[in-house]
Design a protein around this motif. Sequence first.
Motif, PDB file in Angstrom:
ATOM      1  N   LEU A  82      37.646  37.494  31.610  1.00  0.00           N
ATOM      2  CA  LEU A  82      36.426  37.057  32.491  1.00  0.00           C
ATOM      3  C   LEU A  82      36.968  36.081  33.333  1.00  0.00           C
ATOM      4  CD1 LEU A  82      33.588  37.645  29.971  1.00  0.00           C
ATOM      5  CD2 LEU A  82      33.944  38.854  31.917  1.00  0.00           C
ATOM      6  N   SER A  83      37.649  35.099  32.799  1.00  0.00           N
ATOM      7  CA  SER A  83      38.204  33.831  33.675  1.00  0.00           C
ATOM      8  C   SER A  83      38.966  34.290  34.701  1.00  0.00           C
ATOM      9  CB  SER A  83      38.807  32.766  32.922  1.00  0.00           C
ATOM     10  OG  SER A  83      39.680  33.319  32.149  1.00  0.00           O
ATOM     11  N   CYS A  85      39.173  37.349  36.112  1.00  0.00           N
ATOM     12  CA  CYS A  85      38.178  38.049  37.212  1.00  0.00           C
ATOM     13  C   CYS A  85      37.503  37.103  38.206  1.00  0.00           C
ATOM     14  CB  CYS A  85      37.217  38.885  36.484  1.00  0.00           C
ATOM     15  SG  CYS A  85      37.968  40.272  35.563  1.00  0.00           S
ATOM     16  N   GLU A  86      37.025  35.955  37.348  1.00  0.00           N
ATOM     17  CA  GLU A  86      36.398  34.840  38.348  1.00  0.00           C
ATOM     18  C   GLU A  86      37.126  34.296  39.216  1.00  0.00           C
ATOM     19  OE1 GLU A  86      34.627  32.783  35.332  1.00  0.00           O
ATOM     20  OE2 GLU A  86      32.846  34.061  34.785  1.00  0.00           O
ATOM     21  N   ASP A 116      30.688  44.531  30.582  1.00  0.00           N
ATOM     22  CA  ASP A 116      30.487  42.995  30.984  1.00  0.00           C
ATOM     23  C   ASP A 116      31.041  42.675  32.551  1.00  0.00           C
ATOM     24  OD1 ASP A 116      29.700  40.393  31.009  1.00  0.00           O
ATOM     25  OD2 ASP A 116      31.015  39.694  29.195  1.00  0.00           O
ATOM     26  N   VAL A 117      32.285  42.996  32.582  1.00  0.00           N
ATOM     27  CA  VAL A 117      32.805  42.692  34.097  1.00  0.00           C
ATOM     28  C   VAL A 117      32.061  43.708  35.161  1.00  0.00           C
ATOM     29  CG1 VAL A 117      34.766  42.983  35.410  1.00  0.00           C
ATOM     30  CG2 VAL A 117      35.200  42.396  33.073  1.00  0.00           C
ATOM     31  N   SER A 119      29.040  44.458  34.883  1.00  0.00           N
ATOM     32  CA  SER A 119      27.438  43.819  35.402  1.00  0.00           C
ATOM     33  C   SER A 119      27.861  42.799  36.190  1.00  0.00           C
ATOM     34  CB  SER A 119      27.053  43.678  33.842  1.00  0.00           C
ATOM     35  OG  SER A 119      27.602  42.587  33.324  1.00  0.00           O
ATOM     36  N   ARG A 120      28.809  41.997  36.247  1.00  0.00           N
ATOM     37  CA  ARG A 120      29.228  40.812  36.829  1.00  0.00           C
ATOM     38  C   ARG A 120      29.762  41.177  38.328  1.00  0.00           C
ATOM     39  NH1 ARG A 120      30.949  35.833  32.962  1.00  0.00           N
ATOM     40  NH2 ARG A 120      29.937  36.529  30.930  1.00  0.00           N
ATOM     41  N   PHE A 121      30.739  42.078  38.543  1.00  0.00           N
ATOM     42  CA  PHE A 121      31.139  42.371  39.665  1.00  0.00           C
ATOM     43  C   PHE A 121      31.133  43.646  40.211  1.00  0.00           C
ATOM     44  CE2 PHE A 121      33.692  39.192  36.983  1.00  0.00           C
ATOM     45  CZ  PHE A 121      33.480  38.024  37.647  1.00  0.00           C
TER      46      PHE A 121
END
Length: 309
Positions: A82-83, A85-86, A116-117, A119-121
């Motif tokens: 996640l970090s 990806c961000e 999760d990824v 849903s965010r991206f």
Amino acid sequence: MRQLELVVHFGDPSWARRETSFLRTHRAADLEGPARPRLEIETTAWEASVAQLGQALAVPCGRLYLGNEFCPYLDWTADEILSSCELAADSGLQFSLVFGAVRERDFSDKAAVVRDVVSRFGAIEVVANDWGLLAALAGLGARPVAGRLLFRAKRLPRLSRSVLPDSLDPGISAGEVSRAQLVELAECPWDTPWERAMAERLGVTRADVEMVPQGLATKPSGLSLSLHLPFTSVTGGGICPVSQILVREGRTVCTRRCRSTAILPRFPVRTWELVQIGQSVFMPAHSLLRHYRVHERIDRLILEPGLPM
């Protein structure tokens, strides 16, 4: 030379701490390479590839491959994924997650990370090197990519001018048999009818490939192909000779000695140069790049400035 999409693959989650220049410029010339001590074989292969690609590297890289497909003990944690990806998104880069073989006990956790990824991206690419994960990706909202370890062209076929096959037909010479074998070995696995039907059913539109000595013959249409360079994976699996695996609180822990140890095989006769990192064996394939950079189906180059471990 036609325009190619340039991608950089980071197999070690520590990439973010050292690639600050690249994150600003998105240019391959600013890549730092591996965190561990760089091997001479890596430097030679990377510099030779850069020289051959020339102006193709002037185009900024627009995508990152994030993850390690070769060893389950080098899997990235959910926080590391996640970090990364961000950071990629904040730097204006697209990204694809890369997974290796997924053990049954870990499957639900991997699926949760993908959800999760996504849903965010949004519907990001996920490169699967496990048939079960590949089959599940579309249902998780991701765009499935067939990884390089799923269905590979034959690695280093045991054929040479000095060791020719026996011919079962006295009317056919050993040389003719050898040439016919190389034609078969060069066929792209993803062009077989059942593979193409499966890819369509699973929503797979892209497959990753590597450079092999016999070449990669493809049909005019089919999956788009992404080429990893400059190293080709030869084999892997089995017991890692440097792992020193421990068990703590019921969980297996690897000391990751492969981050600081390499094995360089030596043979009594001339052969392809090989290097072993952990349980994975690679060969520098930059001498083949001139044949692959003009391949009609390859529209993405996946740059690996160091061994992808």
